[in-house]
Write a protein that holds these residues in place. Structure first.
Motif, PDB file in Angstrom:
ATOM      1  N   ALA A   1      94.950  40.783  47.182  1.00 24.90           N
ATOM      2  CA  ALA A   1      95.140  42.234  47.136  1.00 24.90           C
ATOM      3  C   ALA A   1      93.854  42.983  47.450  1.00 24.90           C
ATOM      4  N   GLY A   2      92.731  42.288  47.517  1.00 24.55           N
ATOM      5  CA  GLY A   2      91.468  42.931  47.826  1.00 24.55           C
ATOM      6  C   GLY A   2      90.776  43.541  46.616  1.00 24.55           C
ATOM      7  N   MET A   3      91.277  43.242  45.452  1.00 26.55           N
ATOM      8  CA  MET A   3      90.702  43.816  44.234  1.00 26.55           C
ATOM      9  C   MET A   3      89.290  43.286  43.974  1.00 26.55           C
ATOM     10  N   LEU A   4      89.074  42.017  44.196  1.00 25.20           N
ATOM     11  CA  LEU A   4      87.742  41.451  43.954  1.00 25.20           C
ATOM     12  C   LEU A   4      86.700  42.096  44.861  1.00 25.20           C
ATOM     13  N   GLU A   5      87.079  42.330  46.105  1.00 29.40           N
ATOM     14  CA  GLU A   5      86.167  42.975  47.050  1.00 29.40           C
ATOM     15  C   GLU A   5      85.889  44.414  46.620  1.00 29.40           C
ATOM     16  N   ALA A   6      86.914  45.116  46.174  1.00 31.86           N
ATOM     17  CA  ALA A   6      86.737  46.497  45.715  1.00 31.86           C
ATOM     18  C   ALA A   6      85.812  46.542  44.502  1.00 31.86           C
ATOM     19  N   ILE A   7      85.971  45.593  43.611  1.00 28.51           N
ATOM     20  CA  ILE A   7      85.108  45.535  42.422  1.00 28.51           C
ATOM     21  C   ILE A   7      83.674  45.234  42.825  1.00 28.51           C
TER      22      ILE A   7
END
Length: 132
Positions: free
Chosen positions: A4-10
């Motif tokens: 979902a790209g959450m790790l990159e956003a974080i």
């Protein structure tokens, strides 16, 4: 989370300005740190300018600290919010604790002095009555 790209956003948020606060909220939270900066009892003060003044003054205080200097460009002012890095946010919160502790000690000192003066006057009055 990875898909979902959450790790990159974080990760990006941690590298950048992860704390975002509207000007009014920032000023109301951190104005205790700089009592010399006030809104001047205006009905609608310029919170952007007040927030910038608080940040500039606190940045100057933090850069004087040689043990733990503040990294450069740790805050920015946008159109409607103040953007800060986690380190600056933590240092400001820590400074609030120290400032409020100073105010609490002052109130305690005044209250204890008042109580002791009241007690002393009562003892003095009682000693005067006993002496007569």
């Amino acid at each position: 989370l990875r898909c979902a790209g959450m790790l990159e956003a974080i990760r990006i948020r941690r590298a950048g300005y992860s704390v975002r606060r509207p000007f009014r909220e920032f000023y109301n939270r951190f104005r205790v740190l700089c009592p010399s900066i006030s809104s001047g009892n205006k009905a609608d003060p310029d919170y952007k300018d007040l927030s910038r003044k608080i940040l500039t003054e606190m940045e100057a205080k933090f850069t004087k600290d040689k043990k733990k200097p503040l990294e450069p460009k740790s805050w920015q002012v946008g159109r409607s919010k103040v953007f800060m890095k986690e380190d600056l946010q933590a240092r400001l919160e820590e400074s609030i604790g120290v400032a409020i502790q100073g105010y609490v000690v002052t109130v305690q000192r005044r209250w204890r002095g008042f109580v002791k003066r009241k007690w002393f006057k009562a003892v003095k009055k009682a000693a005067g009555l006993v002496g007569t």
